[in-house]
Write an enzyme that holds these catalytic residues in place. Structure first.
Site, PDB file in Angstrom:
ATOM      1  N   GLY A  15      50.633  43.307  38.614  1.00  0.00           N
ATOM      2  CA  GLY A  15      49.559  42.570  37.949  1.00  0.00           C
ATOM      3  C   GLY A  15      49.252  41.223  38.578  1.00  0.00           C
ATOM      4  O   GLY A  15      48.816  40.315  37.891  1.00  0.00           O
TER       5      GLY A  15
ATOM      6  N   LYS B  80      34.753  25.810  48.600  1.00  0.00           N
ATOM      7  CA  LYS B  80      35.368  25.776  49.934  1.00  0.00           C
ATOM      8  C   LYS B  80      34.294  25.986  50.986  1.00  0.00           C
ATOM      9  O   LYS B  80      33.590  26.992  50.974  1.00  0.00           O
ATOM     10  CB  LYS B  80      36.433  26.877  50.037  1.00  0.00           C
ATOM     11  CG  LYS B  80      37.081  26.953  51.409  1.00  0.00           C
ATOM     12  CD  LYS B  80      38.049  28.128  51.509  1.00  0.00           C
ATOM     13  CE  LYS B  80      38.476  28.317  52.948  1.00  0.00           C
ATOM     14  NZ  LYS B  80      39.205  29.563  53.163  1.00  0.00           N
TER      15      LYS B  80
ATOM     16  N   ILE C  26      43.106  37.583  50.038  1.00  0.00           N
ATOM     17  CA  ILE C  26      42.266  38.088  48.941  1.00  0.00           C
ATOM     18  C   ILE C  26      41.112  38.908  49.512  1.00  0.00           C
ATOM     19  O   ILE C  26      40.694  39.902  48.920  1.00  0.00           O
ATOM     20  CB  ILE C  26      41.786  36.913  48.062  1.00  0.00           C
ATOM     21  CG1 ILE C  26      42.989  36.381  47.271  1.00  0.00           C
ATOM     22  CG2 ILE C  26      40.661  37.341  47.116  1.00  0.00           C
ATOM     23  CD1 ILE C  26      42.713  35.165  46.422  1.00  0.00           C
TER      24      ILE C  26
ATOM     25  N   VAL D  86      49.967  33.377  46.847  1.00  0.00           N
ATOM     26  CA  VAL D  86      49.801  32.481  47.987  1.00  0.00           C
ATOM     27  C   VAL D  86      48.331  32.292  48.345  1.00  0.00           C
ATOM     28  O   VAL D  86      47.875  31.188  48.592  1.00  0.00           O
ATOM     29  CB  VAL D  86      50.588  33.021  49.208  1.00  0.00           C
ATOM     30  CG1 VAL D  86      50.136  32.341  50.482  1.00  0.00           C
ATOM     31  CG2 VAL D  86      52.068  32.769  48.997  1.00  0.00           C
TER      32      VAL D  86
ATOM     33  N   THR E 242      42.608  35.333  54.427  1.00  0.00           N
ATOM     34  CA  THR E 242      42.163  36.732  54.416  1.00  0.00           C
ATOM     35  C   THR E 242      42.913  37.588  53.401  1.00  0.00           C
ATOM     36  O   THR E 242      42.572  38.755  53.236  1.00  0.00           O
ATOM     37  CB  THR E 242      42.345  37.351  55.808  1.00  0.00           C
ATOM     38  OG1 THR E 242      43.644  37.037  56.287  1.00  0.00           O
ATOM     39  CG2 THR E 242      41.305  36.824  56.769  1.00  0.00           C
TER      40      THR E 242
ATOM     41  N   ALA F  50      43.002  30.451  48.673  1.00  0.00           N
ATOM     42  CA  ALA F  50      41.710  30.172  49.288  1.00  0.00           C
ATOM     43  C   ALA F  50      41.067  31.500  49.664  1.00  0.00           C
ATOM     44  O   ALA F  50      41.756  32.484  49.928  1.00  0.00           O
ATOM     45  CB  ALA F  50      41.892  29.303  50.515  1.00  0.00           C
TER      46      ALA F  50
ATOM     47  N   GLY G  12      33.915  43.914  60.367  1.00  0.00           N
ATOM     48  CA  GLY G  12      35.059  43.017  60.428  1.00  0.00           C
ATOM     49  C   GLY G  12      34.699  41.736  59.705  1.00  0.00           C
ATOM     50  O   GLY G  12      33.524  41.437  59.496  1.00  0.00           O
TER      51      GLY G  12
END
Lengths: 474, 503
Positions: free
Chosen positions: B8, B74, B342, B43, B340, B46, B430
């Site tokens: 979760g 951001k 998320i 972690v 990268t 961002a 990409g």
């Protein structure tokens, strides 16, 4: 040769590829690069392989070269096209319109072709460019009315390569380009570097980069490397028939016992091309024989092959024209910056091979599951076809010459029906969607019928353009 | 079809919310199993601009989401000390300058810089200029094309984002079950996982399992033995230590990644605190030293005890195997240098939605999913590796290791094309487009020997004037823009939370 040092490029050939390449280079190259064009007197017959059809990108590409659509319409036999109508194609005698279209409208994030599967509908009924092409009508897609289905249509041109070559030639600044009328008789090279070429009159010409636009004869490139991968041999017969009025805004290709026949409407004449499969044993007179396939490397040493010098595809789609544009764009992006061209050559050949292989995939797909015409097994195509048949997925690779719409239209045209559709389509109410689709189909049919026939549209457009020209509005 | 999501964290709840929203009437049931006893990594705080599409697809209101997750805007990532010690540059979301005569602006700048001071690449990107000045505005508010030519993402508290999506998912019918997996049953014949057994004895059966269990890969690895492609030889950092700290006064709209002797340190400013972490290669620094480097380089006092993470960069051989799809850290790990983590979760979810099984799982679905995800991971890997090899640094063992590295061919070709003539080898599928490659390569002092010869065809004086006008346009607009903090207030995204303070 280093940045801003003087260097010399030599273009060779009397082809559409040659005139387009020279014009593009003359516009883009810095003055430090001298440009020479050795132009044989006789046009190369392999321009027939364009099939007289461009892709929709031609409008913008020409414009960048300083060639406007009005000029093509007024000065050449160019007509508009929404695509190619295939008749009696393949083992199942399929008929469909391989039209040009902007990305399909999505509903709740699900693309149109999935709803075709869900509602057992025919994709072509929902594409204005398909319907107008079939009905023979034409109008420019509006840019100020994005609600109109016509705004989603794309169009290209039917053209005669020799006329377009002439128009491009006229646009070339002759003070910028040294045009030498003549033919190359001999070529001196050591390993993969052309030292010089010699003309009929004995003149020897040296260059830092030789650009071979000689067509299927590949006169320069073949001297350095003969790495052509043969796909199959075909015979092409070409003839022109006058007609009372300009035909529809679509080309037709009809499957025959021996291959296929195409009719390309030009201004008050039709261009007919017949293809005979050599493997089927049909011996025809007045035919040109072409070996289809492509080179492994289009850039060898100090010589680059553009257009049919590097690949030969049958003209069932605008692939030959698309690839030519891509060749030129690729060359412009990789104009050498020094004598060491390893980086440029490697990258050019990488992109070239991807483009050609991906264009061939599309042609291969038109035959897949039909009679065998010499294409071998292909993993990339297997992925595309199996994914589509499985659930309507349009598997893609980087920068393919044919987009997702092209593929969806081809699959549907060939009668490939996915077993399933995108599950997110189930979120959308069936009855409501059916009603929307019915409305859309009727609206598109009505719009296609209400547009003028291409010959009327062209007459009025030409009249308007001449008037504008007269009054200095262009 | 019954779906069970194991785990979760961010991956689990993002998957649950997307499936419950997009396939609402199709999936028979979605059960998410998580244990409060297992802490999430969290972690990847961002993100990349793609996250906005994800949120929009769920119908999430931006301001309310930002407020609840302590999010900030951001505009890019500031990289410090990467090319050389003392260097810094920002990798923004968006392009630099405007194309002149059909040639990308950076090519013109390569020529301009040989003829005087025409600024640096940063001066030609609204996003960067705004970031440096702690300003923010939405792209649509720009008055010129140049002022609109940027994208933005978010920096948020990943734990709060997971909670936010948990509320969303539960409202959409997702059932949450508390528990730890103690056993897995699988069908001997098909190899499919048939059920998982929890520590309270509860057995949960499903037709499709989504493994979001993190590094352990409880189903994809421990049960199905997918296997792992180890990319440590290219990305050798294998540990991280993370700690939040008090926020500094100015709220910066960018993430910072500072190169260190044996790794790099991240700094992610949120509304209530600043997230920090030190990613390192334990071959060249001890855990204690790494922690000390981290703690000595914080904006303010630490808000808790540093948390240690262990990882091995790479990816599973199969992202989807049998009836198990791995999403998030269970699928693979690439250090969060370019935010990268998320994004790769989002890619996994997007592809899963498109390939969601009908009655049965088809090998065609799994192979398509695996081929798409493999490409994504490989392309991100190359881009991350670029940061380590595009450098003049040789001041430590780690940097010297990269000097002698044999690169993947895909990256070697890209660097060669760039160094020779500023050419970017593009791809369509990409996360990182050409401007990203330009930003990092030029930012880390990989200056091409030559520029595109077509540049010499443009009228040089006009190019100079256009460049000046571009810089003036951006500088003027940035000057007028609101501060980041003010902008958050104006749109109602400012959080009500008191700034966290160290005890």
């Amino acid at each position: 040769m280093s940045q801003q040092d003087t260097s010399q490029f030599l273009v060779f050939g009397n082809t559409l590829a040659a005139s387009m390449t020279v014009l593009a280079l003359s516009k883009a190259l810095p003055k430090s690069i001298k440009l020479m064009w050795v132009k044989p007197a006789t046009a190369c017959p392999s321009d027939l392989l364009y099939g007289g059809i461009s892709s929709p990108d031609a409008y913008q590409f020409n414009l960048q070269l300083g060639l406007s659509e009005p000029q093509l319409i007024l000065d050449t036999d160019t007509t508009f096209t929404f695509g190619t109508r295939f008749d009696r194609w393949g083992d199942n005698d399929q008929t469909w319109m391989q039209c040009f279209h902007l990305p399909f409208a999505a509903t709740s994030g699900v693309e149109l072709h999935h709803f075709m599967t869900r509602h057992k509908a025919s994709l072509g009924d929902f594409l204005i460019s398909a319907q107008a092409g079939l009905k023979g009508t034409f109008a420019h897609p509006p840019t100020d009315n994005l609600q109109s289905p016509l705004s989603r249509a794309e169009y290209a041109y039917h053209f005669e390569p020799s006329q377009w070559s002439a128009v491009f030639y006229d646009k070339i600044d002759k003070a910028r380009v040294n045009v030498i009328n003549g033919d190359i008789t001999t070529l001196k090279h050591s390993q993969d570097q052309i030292e010089y070429v010699q003309l009929e009159d004995g003149t020897k010409l040296k260059a830092d980069l030789f650009i071979d636009c000689s067509g299927t004869s590949s006169q320069l490139l073949v001297a350095l490397n003969n790495d052509f991968i043969k796909q199959r041999t075909v015979q092409l017969k070409s003839e022109t028939q006058p007609c009372a009025q300009t035909g529809p805004a679509c080309r037709s290709i009809t499957g025959t016992e021996s291959g296929w026949q195409s009719v390309t409407p030009l201004r008050e004449k039709n261009h007919l091309v017949s293809l005979y499969e050599s493997s089927l044993g049909y011996e025809q007179t007045d035919c040109q024989i072409f070996t289809l396939g492509h080179r492994k490397k289009a850039w060898q040493g100090n010589c680059v092959g553009i257009g049919h010098t590097a690949y030969v595809l049958e003209p069932i789609t605008p692939a030959p024209y698309i690839l030519l544009m891509k060749d030129i764009e690729r060359l412009l992006e990789l104009i050498p910056v020094s004598h060491e061209v390893h980086v440029e050559r490697q990258e050019y050949n990488r992109r070239f091979l991807n483009d050609v292989i991906h264009a061939e995939l599309f042609h291969h797909a038109a035959y897949a599951g039909q009679r065998e015409v010499g294409y071998g097994k292909c993993e990339k195509l297997d992925r595309k076809i199996t994914q589509y048949l499985h659930r309507g997925i349009l598997a893609s690779y980087d920068f393919e010459p044919f987009n997702e719409q092209d593929w969806a239209i081809l699959h549907a045209g060939l009668g490939r029906t996915p077993e399933r559709y995108d599950r997110m389509a189930e979120q959308v109410d069936f009855e409501q969607t059916q009603a929307n689709l019915d409305r859309m189909r009727a609206g598109i049919a009505h719009l296609a019928s209400s547009m003028p026939a291409q010959h009327i549209y062209l007459e009025k457009l030409s009249m308007y353009l001449r008037d504008s020209e007269k009054h200095g509005q262009q | 079809m019954r779906v069970c999501i194991l785990g979760g964290g961010t991956a689990g709840w993002m998957t649950a919310s997307a499936l419950s929203k997009k396939l609402k009437n199709i999936i028979q049931s979605i059960t998410l199993v998580e244990s409060e006893a297992i802490s999430t990594v969290g972690v990847g705080e961002a993100t990349l601009p793609h996250i906005r599409l994800f949120n929009e697809g769920l119908g999430i209101d931006e301001s309310s989401f930002m407020k609840k997750t302590e999010a900030t805007f951001k505009l890019g990532i500031e990289f410090c000390d990467w090319g050389r010690v003392g260097d810094k540059y920002i990798h923004p979301f968006g392009d630099f300058g405007q194309t002149i005569d059909g040639v990308a602006f950076y090519q013109h700048l390569l020529k301009l810089t040989k003829h005087g001071d025409y600024g640096v690449l940063d001066d030609y990107a609204f996003g960067i200029s705004a970031a440096k000045n702690n300003k923010f505005q939405l792209p649509k508010e720009g008055q010129t094309t140049l002022q609109q030519a940027f994208g933005y993402a978010y920096q948020f508290d990943a734990g709060l984002y997971a909670k936010f999506l948990r509320d969303f998912s539960e409202t959409n019918g997702v059932r949450r079950v508390e528990g730890k997996v103690v056993d897995t049953l699988f069908n001997e014949k098909s190899g499919d996982v048939s059920s998982i057994t929890l520590d309270d004895g509860q057995q949960i059966s499903a037709d499709l399992f989504i493994d979001c269990s993190g590094f352990r890969g409880v189903l994809i690895e421990q049960t199905l033995k997918s296997g792992y492609q180890d990319w440590s030889k290219w990305l050798p950092c294998n540990r991280a230590v993370a700690v939040p700290c008090e926020r500094q006064k100015h709220l910066s709209p960018y993430t910072r990644a500072t190169a260190r002797q044996a790794g790099w340190q991240w700094r992610i400013p949120l509304q209530h605190r600043t997230g920090n972490g030190h990613v390192y290669w334990n071959e060249f620094i001890s855990d204690d030293e790494a922690t000390s480097v981290l703690l000595n380089n914080l904006d303010g006092p630490a808000l808790g005890e540093p948390k240690q993470l262990f990882f091995k960069t790479g990816r599973r051989n199969h992202f989807w195997k049998n009836n198990v799809v791995a999403i998030g850290l269970s699928a693979g790990f690439l250090e969060p240098l370019e935010s990268t983590s998320i994004h790769l979760i989002q890619e996994g979810i997007t592809n899963l939605l498109e390939l969601f099984p009908h009655e049965n799982i088809s090998a065609l679905d799994t192979s398509e999913y695996n081929s798409r995800m493999s490409l994504q991971y490989e392309r991100v890997r190359d881009f991350l590796l670029l940061h380590y090899v595009a450098t003049k640094r040789d001041d430590s063992e780690m940097w010297r290791y990269f000097t002698n590295m044999t690169l993947p061919d895909s990256l070697q070709e890209k660097i060669a094309g760039w160094l020779h003539r500023g050419y970017i080898q593009r791809y369509e599928f990409g996360a990182f487009l050409p401007p990203s490659w330009v930003a990092v390569m030029l930012g880390q002092n990989l200056v091409p020997k030559n520029y595109d010869p077509r540049v010499d065809n443009s009228h040089f004086e006009q190019v100079k004037q256009q460049s000046q006008a571009m810089r003036a346009d951006i500088a003027g607009a940035v000057n007028k823009a609101k501060t980041h903090a003010d902008f958050l207030n104006v749109i109602g995204a400012a959080s009500n939370t008191e700034l966290l303070r160290a005890k």
